[in-house]
Design a protein around this motif. Structure first.
Motif, PDB file in Angstrom:
ATOM      1  N   SER B 365       0.852  -1.178   0.000  1.00  0.00           N
ATOM      2  CA  SER B 365       0.000   0.000   0.000  1.00  0.00           C
ATOM      3  C   SER B 365       0.885   1.222   0.000  1.00  0.00           C
ATOM      4  CB  SER B 365      -0.869  -0.002   1.258  1.00  0.00           C
ATOM      5  OG  SER B 365      -0.054   0.057   2.406  1.00  0.00           O
ATOM      6  N   SER B 366       0.304   2.331  -0.449  1.00  0.00           N
ATOM      7  CA  SER B 366       1.011   3.581  -0.230  1.00  0.00           C
ATOM      8  C   SER B 366      -0.011   4.595   0.253  1.00  0.00           C
ATOM      9  CB  SER B 366       1.708   4.056  -1.503  1.00  0.00           C
ATOM     10  OG  SER B 366       0.764   4.286  -2.504  1.00  0.00           O
ATOM     11  N   LEU B 367       0.370   5.330   1.275  1.00  0.00           N
ATOM     12  CA  LEU B 367      -0.512   6.294   1.919  1.00  0.00           C
ATOM     13  C   LEU B 367      -1.832   5.658   2.338  1.00  0.00           C
ATOM     14  CD1 LEU B 367       0.059   9.251  -0.570  1.00  0.00           C
ATOM     15  CD2 LEU B 367       1.129   8.944   1.679  1.00  0.00           C
ATOM     16  N   GLY B 368      -1.760   4.419   2.762  1.00  0.00           N
ATOM     17  CA  GLY B 368      -2.957   3.761   3.278  1.00  0.00           C
ATOM     18  C   GLY B 368      -3.877   3.190   2.228  1.00  0.00           C
ATOM     19  N   ILE B 369      -3.535   3.377   0.956  1.00  0.00           N
ATOM     20  CA  ILE B 369      -4.364   2.827  -0.121  1.00  0.00           C
ATOM     21  C   ILE B 369      -3.713   1.537  -0.629  1.00  0.00           C
ATOM     22  CG2 ILE B 369      -5.464   3.304  -2.356  1.00  0.00           C
ATOM     23  CD1 ILE B 369      -6.226   5.533  -0.620  1.00  0.00           C
ATOM     24  N   LYS B 370      -4.539   0.504  -0.777  1.00  0.00           N
ATOM     25  CA  LYS B 370      -3.999  -0.785  -1.214  1.00  0.00           C
ATOM     26  C   LYS B 370      -3.550  -0.723  -2.684  1.00  0.00           C
ATOM     27  CE  LYS B 370      -7.752  -3.141   0.046  1.00  0.00           C
ATOM     28  NZ  LYS B 370      -8.601  -4.342   0.097  1.00  0.00           N
ATOM     29  N   LYS B 371      -2.446  -1.409  -2.976  1.00  0.00           N
ATOM     30  CA  LYS B 371      -2.029  -1.530  -4.373  1.00  0.00           C
ATOM     31  C   LYS B 371      -2.635  -2.809  -4.929  1.00  0.00           C
ATOM     32  CE  LYS B 371       2.426   0.759  -3.680  1.00  0.00           C
ATOM     33  NZ  LYS B 371       3.832   0.467  -3.391  1.00  0.00           N
ATOM     34  N   GLN B 372      -3.849  -2.659  -5.430  1.00  0.00           N
ATOM     35  CA  GLN B 372      -4.656  -3.821  -5.796  1.00  0.00           C
ATOM     36  C   GLN B 372      -3.983  -4.736  -6.826  1.00  0.00           C
ATOM     37  OE1 GLN B 372      -7.109  -5.388  -4.005  1.00  0.00           O
ATOM     38  NE2 GLN B 372      -8.193  -3.441  -4.080  1.00  0.00           N
ATOM     39  N   SER B 373      -3.422  -4.128  -7.863  1.00  0.00           N
ATOM     40  CA  SER B 373      -2.893  -4.984  -8.936  1.00  0.00           C
ATOM     41  C   SER B 373      -1.627  -5.700  -8.483  1.00  0.00           C
ATOM     42  CB  SER B 373      -2.636  -4.153 -10.197  1.00  0.00           C
ATOM     43  OG  SER B 373      -1.803  -3.071  -9.888  1.00  0.00           O
ATOM     44  N   LEU B 374      -0.835  -5.033  -7.661  1.00  0.00           N
ATOM     45  CA  LEU B 374       0.363  -5.670  -7.128  1.00  0.00           C
ATOM     46  C   LEU B 374      -0.042  -6.850  -6.238  1.00  0.00           C
ATOM     47  CD1 LEU B 374       3.443  -5.630  -6.758  1.00  0.00           C
ATOM     48  CD2 LEU B 374       3.101  -4.164  -4.780  1.00  0.00           C
ATOM     49  N   ILE B 375      -1.068  -6.635  -5.402  1.00  0.00           N
ATOM     50  CA  ILE B 375      -1.544  -7.690  -4.505  1.00  0.00           C
ATOM     51  C   ILE B 375      -1.984  -8.906  -5.322  1.00  0.00           C
ATOM     52  CG2 ILE B 375      -3.407  -8.317  -2.917  1.00  0.00           C
ATOM     53  CD1 ILE B 375      -3.283  -5.453  -1.832  1.00  0.00           C
ATOM     54  N   LYS B 376      -2.747  -8.634  -6.385  1.00  0.00           N
ATOM     55  CA  LYS B 376      -3.233  -9.729  -7.244  1.00  0.00           C
ATOM     56  C   LYS B 376      -2.070 -10.497  -7.848  1.00  0.00           C
ATOM     57  CE  LYS B 376      -7.725  -9.943  -8.537  1.00  0.00           C
ATOM     58  NZ  LYS B 376      -8.345  -9.055  -7.539  1.00  0.00           N
ATOM     59  N   LYS B 377      -1.106  -9.747  -8.332  1.00  0.00           N
ATOM     60  CA  LYS B 377       0.024 -10.376  -9.014  1.00  0.00           C
ATOM     61  C   LYS B 377       0.808 -11.249  -8.049  1.00  0.00           C
ATOM     62  CE  LYS B 377       4.287  -9.315 -11.436  1.00  0.00           C
ATOM     63  NZ  LYS B 377       5.009 -10.141 -10.472  1.00  0.00           N
ATOM     64  N   VAL B 378       1.135 -10.683  -6.883  1.00  0.00           N
ATOM     65  CA  VAL B 378       1.937 -11.428  -5.918  1.00  0.00           C
ATOM     66  C   VAL B 378       1.180 -12.659  -5.430  1.00  0.00           C
ATOM     67  CG1 VAL B 378       2.974 -11.320  -3.636  1.00  0.00           C
ATOM     68  CG2 VAL B 378       3.259  -9.422  -5.208  1.00  0.00           C
ATOM     69  N   ALA B 379      -0.140 -12.484  -5.176  1.00  0.00           N
ATOM     70  CA  ALA B 379      -0.930 -13.618  -4.700  1.00  0.00           C
ATOM     71  C   ALA B 379      -0.941 -14.722  -5.751  1.00  0.00           C
ATOM     72  CB  ALA B 379      -2.348 -13.176  -4.372  1.00  0.00           C
ATOM     73  N   ASN B 380      -1.082 -14.361  -6.995  1.00  0.00           N
ATOM     74  CA  ASN B 380      -1.057 -15.360  -8.064  1.00  0.00           C
ATOM     75  C   ASN B 380       0.299 -16.045  -8.182  1.00  0.00           C
ATOM     76  OD1 ASN B 380      -3.561 -15.844  -9.401  1.00  0.00           O
ATOM     77  ND2 ASN B 380      -3.549 -13.687 -10.014  1.00  0.00           N
ATOM     78  N   ASP B 381       1.371 -15.244  -8.007  1.00  0.00           N
ATOM     79  CA  ASP B 381       2.712 -15.831  -8.023  1.00  0.00           C
ATOM     80  C   ASP B 381       2.858 -16.885  -6.938  1.00  0.00           C
ATOM     81  OD1 ASP B 381       3.353 -14.199 -10.052  1.00  0.00           O
ATOM     82  OD2 ASP B 381       4.674 -12.855  -8.916  1.00  0.00           O
ATOM     83  N   TYR B 382       2.419 -16.539  -5.740  1.00  0.00           N
ATOM     84  CA  TYR B 382       2.557 -17.468  -4.619  1.00  0.00           C
ATOM     85  C   TYR B 382       1.683 -18.688  -4.800  1.00  0.00           C
ATOM     86  CZ  TYR B 382       5.868 -15.176  -1.629  1.00  0.00           C
ATOM     87  OH  TYR B 382       7.028 -14.687  -1.113  1.00  0.00           O
ATOM     88  N   LYS B 383       0.530 -18.463  -5.421  1.00  0.00           N
ATOM     89  CA  LYS B 383      -0.356 -19.586  -5.706  1.00  0.00           C
ATOM     90  C   LYS B 383       0.380 -20.585  -6.601  1.00  0.00           C
ATOM     91  CE  LYS B 383      -4.104 -20.636  -8.681  1.00  0.00           C
ATOM     92  NZ  LYS B 383      -4.819 -20.142  -9.840  1.00  0.00           N
ATOM     93  N   GLU B 384       1.122 -20.068  -7.569  1.00  0.00           N
ATOM     94  CA  GLU B 384       1.878 -20.934  -8.475  1.00  0.00           C
ATOM     95  C   GLU B 384       3.027 -21.622  -7.750  1.00  0.00           C
ATOM     96  OE1 GLU B 384       1.082 -21.632 -11.616  1.00  0.00           O
ATOM     97  OE2 GLU B 384      -0.696 -20.374 -11.331  1.00  0.00           O
ATOM     98  N   THR B 385       3.871 -20.829  -7.071  1.00  0.00           N
ATOM     99  CA  THR B 385       5.057 -21.424  -6.442  1.00  0.00           C
ATOM    100  C   THR B 385       4.671 -22.433  -5.370  1.00  0.00           C
ATOM    101  OG1 THR B 385       5.224 -19.167  -5.626  1.00  0.00           O
ATOM    102  CG2 THR B 385       7.202 -20.112  -6.568  1.00  0.00           C
ATOM    103  N   LEU B 386       3.629 -22.139  -4.604  1.00  0.00           N
ATOM    104  CA  LEU B 386       3.272 -23.060  -3.530  1.00  0.00           C
ATOM    105  C   LEU B 386       2.310 -24.134  -4.015  1.00  0.00           C
ATOM    106  CD1 LEU B 386       2.786 -20.492  -0.634  1.00  0.00           C
ATOM    107  CD2 LEU B 386       4.736 -21.957  -1.039  1.00  0.00           C
ATOM    108  N   LYS B 387       1.955 -24.092  -5.285  1.00  0.00           N
ATOM    109  CA  LYS B 387       1.027 -25.058  -5.870  1.00  0.00           C
ATOM    110  C   LYS B 387      -0.282 -25.122  -5.078  1.00  0.00           C
ATOM    111  CE  LYS B 387       4.675 -28.047  -7.669  1.00  0.00           C
ATOM    112  NZ  LYS B 387       5.608 -28.782  -6.822  1.00  0.00           N
TER     113      LYS B 387
END
Lengths: 328, 506
Positions: B365-387
């Motif tokens: 987040s920056s200034l208290g606002i969530k970085k939605q697209s970054l969150i989505k991307k990272v979550a998807n990455d982890y979904k892949e790596t952790l299967k």
């Protein structure tokens, strides 16, 4: 067949995911109920679906609507705020007295808003720091601050006629009443807050699983305090609009508002167990209650019967909603 | 087995949810006085099959016979009336009521005019009767809230047998039990067998299956793949049949090298712990073994600031650390995968993306606002790596299997970039496939990412398989430190039960 057995109905699951959230379906259920009663009243009374009546409904619901926005946040954290009605009374009295005493509407308004915020903060500190139950804390402060309102005012209403003060409740910007603009702004703001901000994320997290949120290293206490302070602030804001509209502050104003606000939140699909819900749903809930009141007034239902009808319709709406969402 | 001893017979069971078929022509025979293991990975169809027997779901096609009579089961009530009871993992007891009040809840024994009076006395004497019949040690007048988890489970079993159950389904009954309580449970199961009750036993713990079960059924992808007497099934065979391919090694065997000291604990004390001291190094996995309640999770709780220490010091990278809350611990680079996934780990109604970013919102987040697209991307990455197997990262995590839920929790803590990872019972209630992946992940984290890991577990095989060094905890004290090369189940148990300690006065 990779999908887990626990996904009970994969087909509906997919549909839900495409729409975004489960709440959306729930919200549509209530939107249909809102449309339904609107259609019924437009048939029963030709004056119902006129511009002036719609504006008047919106102005009427703005007060409960603003309170209900704060109540939504509190309920999503799995809490409840019963003190909002008393805050309406006390904040109105304080702002009227300060406005009269200082001859400054601005100071009066500030004092009123500060009163509400501080009461909310008081609730929040007791709830988060002393781990007291929200129901009990806010029940006590409901009584406490209703008493304060009577003591401070001596039990008499206070008349205010400052022009600026008057504008807040009675003024228009273009064709739209100022309170309606405030209402819209509040709902947009809190919609954004819940969806897009970290604080909003934590509000859902706390309600969903407070323990897990604490273990995630989140400053849960602070976020809870902010939520109750917000609820107090919004109740005070509603109080100032009410005071302004009536040009007077009454020490017994706001009695029962907490229940209307809670009813609107529940109609809007926010779970009393916390973790789920949103302000748009609450807005629909507020409108359902507003449309009912206005419609029944137009077709001359006696106020005695109005309460009965409202109670029944709230129940029916919740039952329909339950039936729609039974499979979840 | 003898046909005449057949109690419950399921034939050709099919079940679909929407377009997805979960069960294909599944058969199952339950015999009187036998314990039947039902094995399968998550998604194999075990729980659907059990829910059909218990009346939670209705079958699409197939037949169910009980005592050679064709029966229909359309609701949990009907299953009960046929004498089929389920002991769920989550116990359904009223904590404020006593044992005998709980057993007769909903079927109170009444006396007097119009059967108006609830006779607690009658319930009490009946309860005593059953308790004696099955040889159980339990005070019927105690409130359930004062009982241990193991005892509470016995109350559930008593509740079932008080209704003249013929078939008892036990879903992971030992998941929350200590070794002692497990022994007690097995005694009760033996006595249930002798009364002719047929038991379906679901567990991921192979050693238990070998010990208590007579017969084993294995399901894979909704089909029967194998069945037979337990003595024809080695652990390896069971796993192979469940997974459908050969697993060379449950535990990865990499050669980890210790690095610098990450954490040092000096003489930590509180009401449970007694003078705990040890060091953890980069690239090392320490296993803490102990019976439930011995204090192994308390050590982790103190390290993560959820419990207070009365005395002693914690040093992180040689610096005295003040840890009084999870907030402090997180800042120092600690992560904690807790024992109870549902109660302490997950936001069940929310999606895995929201779960995973919860502790590291600052980064997202920056200034208290969530970085939605970054969150989505990272979550998807982890979904892949952790299967992690899921329909979408916004699907509520309550719909995921235990293994996938645990991976979400692991992902959540890995996202904070920790240097020290604490885990408590990391594979409890998780099927073999996901288990192997978690073990591999822990090894990678230590070996390649140079993390220090402390894992508390009451599963001896797991502790031996995963750790470099093993501490055995007994009554709040580390009474033995055993190197991986010298660790055996028996040694660990000997220390953990206190036998060794008392004998030698270490």
């Amino acid at each position: 067949m990779e999908s887990s057995v626990k996904v009970e109905k994969p087909n509906t699951q997919l549909k839900v995911d495409r729409l975004g959230t489960l709440d959306l379906i729930q919200k549509y259920g209530m939107v249909m109920i809102l449309l339904l009663i609107t259609i019924v009243f437009s048939i029963l009374s030709p004056n119902f679906l006129t511009y002036s009546n719609i504006v008047s409904i919106l102005r009427q619901v703005s007060i409960i609507g603003i309170i209900a926005a704060g109540q939504t946040l509190v309920i999503i954290t799995a809490g409840i705020d019963l003190s909002v009605g008393s805050i309406v009374a006390l904040a109105g009295i304080v702002s009227a007295m300060v406005a009269l005493g200082t001859e400054s509407a601005l100071l009066g308004i500030t004092a009123g808003l500060l009163t509400g915020t501080l009461i909310g903060l008081f609730n929040g500190i007791l709830i988060s720091k002393l781990k007291l139950t929200p129901f009990i804390v806010t029940l006590a402060s409901m009584t406490l601050f209703a008493g304060f309102a009577l003591v401070v005012s001596g039990g008499n209403p206070i008349i205010v006629s400052e022009p600026l003060f008057k504008f807040i409740g009675q003024g228009y910007i273009g064709p739209i009443p100022f309170p309606v603009i405030v209402l819209m702004f509040i709902y947009l703001f809190f919609f954004f807050l819940l969806k897009k901000t970290v604080h909003g994320q934590y509000i859902y997290s706390i309600g969903g699983n407070e323990k897990a949120t604490i273990l995630a290293g989140v400053k849960v206490d602070i976020h809870k305090m902010i939520v109750y302070a917000t609820s107090g602030f919004l109740a005070a804001l509603a109080s100032i609009i009410l005071t302004s509209r009536l040009s007077s502050a009454s020490p017994v104003a706001g009695a029962g508002y907490e229940l209307d606000a809670i009813a609107a939140v529940i109609l809007g699909g926010t779970s009393l167990f916390g973790g789920r819900g949103n302000v748009l749903g609450t807005l629909i809930g507020v409108l359902i209650l507003g449309v009912l009141t206005s419609g029944m007034n137009l077709i001359n239902v006696s106020p005695f019967y109005q309460n009965i009808a409202k109670g029944i319709i709230v129940l029916v709406a919740v039952i329909i909603d339950r039936l729609i969402n039974r499979d979840k | 087995m003898n046909k005449s001893e057949e109690l419950l017979l399921l034939k050709g069971i099919n079940k679909k949810f929407g377009p997805v078929q979960i069960l294909y022509d599944v058969d199952l025979s339950i015999y009187k006085g036998k314990v039947h293991a039902l094995m399968g990975s998550n998604g194999a169809g075990k729980s659907t099959l059990m829910k059909i027997i218990a009346g939670d779901y209705t079958l699409d096609s197939g037949t169910i016979h009980l005592d050679n009579q064709l029966i229909n089961i359309n609701s949990p009530g009907e299953a009960k009336s046929h004498g089929i009871s389920v002991i769920h993992q989550e116990l359904n007891l009223v904590k404020e009521l006593t044992v005998s009040e709980n057993i007769y809840l909903g079927k109170e024994l009444t006396i007097g005019f119009g059967n108006f009076i609830n006779s607690k006395k009658k319930a009490l004497s009946k309860t005593k009767e059953i308790i004696n019949k099955y040889n159980i040690q339990l005070d019927p007048l105690k409130k359930v809230k004062d009982l241990s988890i193991g005892e509470q489970q016995l109350v559930e079993i008593l509740k079932a047998v008080s209704e003249e159950s013929k078939v008892l389904i036990m879903d992971e009954p030992t998941a929350a039990l200590s070794a002692e309580e497990t022994k007690q449970l097995f005694k009760v199961i033996t006595s249930l067998k002798s009364k002719g009750i047929g038991i379906i036993y679901i567990s991921h713990r192979l050693d238990e299956i070998q010990e208590i079960c007579d017969y084993v059924y294995i399901l894979r992808d909704g089909r029967n793949v194998s069945e037979g007497l337990i003595n024809h099934f080695s652990n390896e065979r069971i796993i192979e049949e469940m997974v459908g391919s050969q697993i060379d090694n449950i535990f990865p065997s990499s050669d980890r090298k210790k690095g610098d000291e990450l954490l040092r604990v000096e003489k930590i004390q509180n009401n449970i712990l007694r003078s705990i001291s040890f060091s953890l190094y980069e690239g090392e996995i320490i296993g803490i073994f102990g019976l439930i309640g011995a204090g192994q999770s308390e050590i982790l709780n103190v390290l993560f600031g959820t419990k207070k220490k009365a005395d002693g010091n914690i040093y992180v990278k040689n610096k005295l650390a003040k840890i009084s809350s999870p907030i402090d611990a997180k800042k120092l680079g600690l992560a904690y995968v807790t024992e109870n996934r549902k109660e302490e780990g997950l936001l069940l109604e929310l999606g895995s993306e929201e779960n995973m970013v919860l502790p590291s919102m600052g980064k997202f987040s920056s200034l208290g606002i969530k970085k939605q697209s970054l969150i989505k991307k990272v979550a998807n990455d982890y979904k892949e790596t952790l299967k992690i197997k899921l329909a979408s990262i916004s699907q509520p995590v309550k719909n995921l299997s235990g293994g996938n839920q645990q991976k979400v929790i692991l992902g959540k803590w890995l996202l904070t970039g920790p240097e020290i990872i604490l885990l408590s019972e990391p594979t409890r209630g998780i099927d073999v496939g996901a288990r192997v992946e978690i073990y591999k992940l822990l090894d990678q984290l230590a070996n390649e990412s140079r993390k220090g890991i402390i894992m508390a577990s009451s599963d001896a095989d797991e502790v031996i398989g995963v750790s470099d060094r093993i501490f055995v905890v007994f009554e709040g004290e580390i009474i033995a430190e055993i190197d991986k090369s010298e660790a055996t189940r028996e040694r660990l148990m000997e220390f953990a039960s206190g036998a060794k300690y008392l004998k030698e006065g270490v």
